[in-house]
Write a protein that holds these residues in place. Structure first.
Motif, PDB file in Angstrom:
ATOM      1  N   LYS A  26       2.468  -6.804  -7.362  1.00  0.00           N
ATOM      2  CA  LYS A  26       2.036  -7.911  -8.226  1.00  0.00           C
ATOM      3  C   LYS A  26       3.212  -8.791  -8.666  1.00  0.00           C
ATOM      4  N   SER A  27       4.274  -8.165  -9.184  1.00  0.00           N
ATOM      5  CA  SER A  27       5.405  -8.968  -9.681  1.00  0.00           C
ATOM      6  C   SER A  27       6.074  -9.698  -8.520  1.00  0.00           C
ATOM      7  N   THR A  28       6.204  -9.005  -7.393  1.00  0.00           N
ATOM      8  CA  THR A  28       6.856  -9.622  -6.233  1.00  0.00           C
ATOM      9  C   THR A  28       6.103 -10.883  -5.802  1.00  0.00           C
TER      10      THR A  28
HETATM   11  P1  G3D Z   1       4.007  -4.105  -9.114  1.00  0.00           P
HETATM   12  O1  G3D Z   1       4.448  -5.324  -9.884  1.00  0.00           O
HETATM   13  O2  G3D Z   1       2.623  -4.201  -8.622  1.00  0.00           O
HETATM   14  O3  G3D Z   1       4.242  -2.811  -9.856  1.00  0.00           O
HETATM   15  P2  G3D Z   1       6.293  -4.718  -7.443  1.00  0.00           P
HETATM   16  O4  G3D Z   1       4.904  -4.005  -7.783  1.00  0.00           O
HETATM   17  O5  G3D Z   1       6.126  -6.170  -7.249  1.00  0.00           O
HETATM   18  O6  G3D Z   1       7.314  -4.283  -8.435  1.00  0.00           O
HETATM   19  O7  G3D Z   1       6.608  -4.070  -6.005  1.00  0.00           O
HETATM   20  C1  G3D Z   1       6.772  -2.676  -5.830  1.00  0.00           C
HETATM   21  C2  G3D Z   1       7.639  -2.429  -4.600  1.00  0.00           C
HETATM   22  O8  G3D Z   1       6.922  -2.882  -3.447  1.00  0.00           O
HETATM   23  C3  G3D Z   1       8.970  -3.192  -4.599  1.00  0.00           C
HETATM   24  O9  G3D Z   1       9.906  -2.403  -3.881  1.00  0.00           O
HETATM   25  C4  G3D Z   1       8.661  -4.438  -3.759  1.00  0.00           C
HETATM   26  O10 G3D Z   1       9.790  -4.980  -3.136  1.00  0.00           O
HETATM   27  C5  G3D Z   1       7.723  -3.814  -2.717  1.00  0.00           C
HETATM   28  N1  G3D Z   1       6.840  -4.813  -2.108  1.00  0.00           N
HETATM   29  C6  G3D Z   1       6.048  -5.688  -2.736  1.00  0.00           C
HETATM   30  N2  G3D Z   1       5.363  -6.428  -1.855  1.00  0.00           N
HETATM   31  C7  G3D Z   1       5.729  -6.008  -0.621  1.00  0.00           C
HETATM   32  C8  G3D Z   1       5.370  -6.389   0.719  1.00  0.00           C
HETATM   33  O11 G3D Z   1       4.558  -7.280   0.964  1.00  0.00           O
HETATM   34  N3  G3D Z   1       5.962  -5.680   1.738  1.00  0.00           N
HETATM   35  C9  G3D Z   1       6.860  -4.689   1.504  1.00  0.00           C
HETATM   36  N4  G3D Z   1       7.379  -4.076   2.570  1.00  0.00           N
HETATM   37  N5  G3D Z   1       7.229  -4.321   0.261  1.00  0.00           N
HETATM   38  C10 G3D Z   1       6.671  -4.967  -0.780  1.00  0.00           C
HETATM   39  P3  G3D Z   1      11.038  -1.541  -4.595  1.00  0.00           P
HETATM   40  O12 G3D Z   1      11.768  -0.902  -3.459  1.00  0.00           O
HETATM   41  O13 G3D Z   1      11.860  -2.523  -5.380  1.00  0.00           O
HETATM   42  O14 G3D Z   1      10.318  -0.550  -5.470  1.00  0.00           O
END
Ligand code: G3D
Length: 192
Positions: A26-28
């Motif tokens: 979500k945050s990403t």
């Molecule tokens: P949340 O906000 O839902 O809790 P985050 O989730 O946005 O913090 O993402 C959790 C982890 O998943 C992060 O890795 C982020 O980089 C990864 N992530 C998010 N979207 C994708 C995607 O589309 N592909 C891949 N491969 N990874 C993704 P970390 O390692 O920082 O925990």
């Protein structure tokens, strides 16, 4: 089709609730949409709020509420005045898919978001073995659970941004059509 006038900045905005289990992405995806780049994210404690405006469209205020078990119990507190729900699923997390489905089912029963449109993002499509959008639709029983509202399942990758704009465009179209059909004059919808 109409177009949202720039006046809409001062007028109608859509309130979007962004939910999903912790680590769904979500945050990403929020930062990718907002800043067009992947940023290092921290687990969301409480919530993030971001204003997003895609291509001169209806401005969206997106509420990203944390997805840890503790936070899921307060999701319902954020439902009031919500125009649309974005539900994010980690397409590689098969182990927790049923937990995610149950939370999805639970939140859809909230009175405040009855008939509110839903876009489900089947995230992490870049990962080998990720379930497809069709798999996610079936496993989360989206057709049955969302039979009372507009819904769409969008495959995406929050890291690269692929699929995000499409998903949010669909969401905006659903919101506009709901506002129009409810005759909301605040919407400042300008007919061409
Ligand atoms: P949340 O906000 O839902 O809790 P985050 O989730 O946005 O913090 O993402 C959790 C982890 O998943 C992060 O890795 C982020 O980089 C990864 N992530 C998010 N979207 C994708 C995607 O589309 N592909 C891949 N491969 N990874 C993704 P970390 O390692 O920082 O925990």
């Amino acid at each position: 089709m109409g177009q949202w006038s720039s006046k809409s900045r001062k007028g109608r905005q859509a309130h979007v609730l962004l939910l999903g289990l912790d680590s769904a992405g979500k945050s990403t995806l929020l930062y990718k949409l907002k800043f067009a780049k992947a940023m290092m994210t921290m687990p969301t404690i409480g919530f993030n709020v971001e204003m997003i405006e895609l291509e001169n469209s209806l401005p969206l205020t997106v509420w990203d509420v944390g997805g840890q078990e503790k936070m899921r119990s307060v999701w319902s507190c954020y439902c009031e005045n919500t125009d649309a729900l974005v539900y994010v699923v980690d397409s590689t997390d098969e182990k927790r898919l049923e937990v995610s489905r149950k939370e999805f089912e639970h939140i859809l029963k909230n009175e405040h978001i009855k008939n509110v449109p839903v876009v489900l993002l089947a995230n992490k499509q870049d990962m080998p073995g990720a379930l497809t959008a069709e798999d996610i639709t079936r496993k989360l029983r989206v057709k049955q659970l969302c039979s009372d509202r507009n819904w769409y399942v969008q495959p995406c990758c929050a890291l690269t941004g692929e699929g995000l704009a499409e998903g949010f465009r669909k969401l905006t179209a659903f919101v506009k059509s709901r506002i129009k059909s409810s005759g909301d004059t605040l919407a400042l919808f300008k007919q061409k």
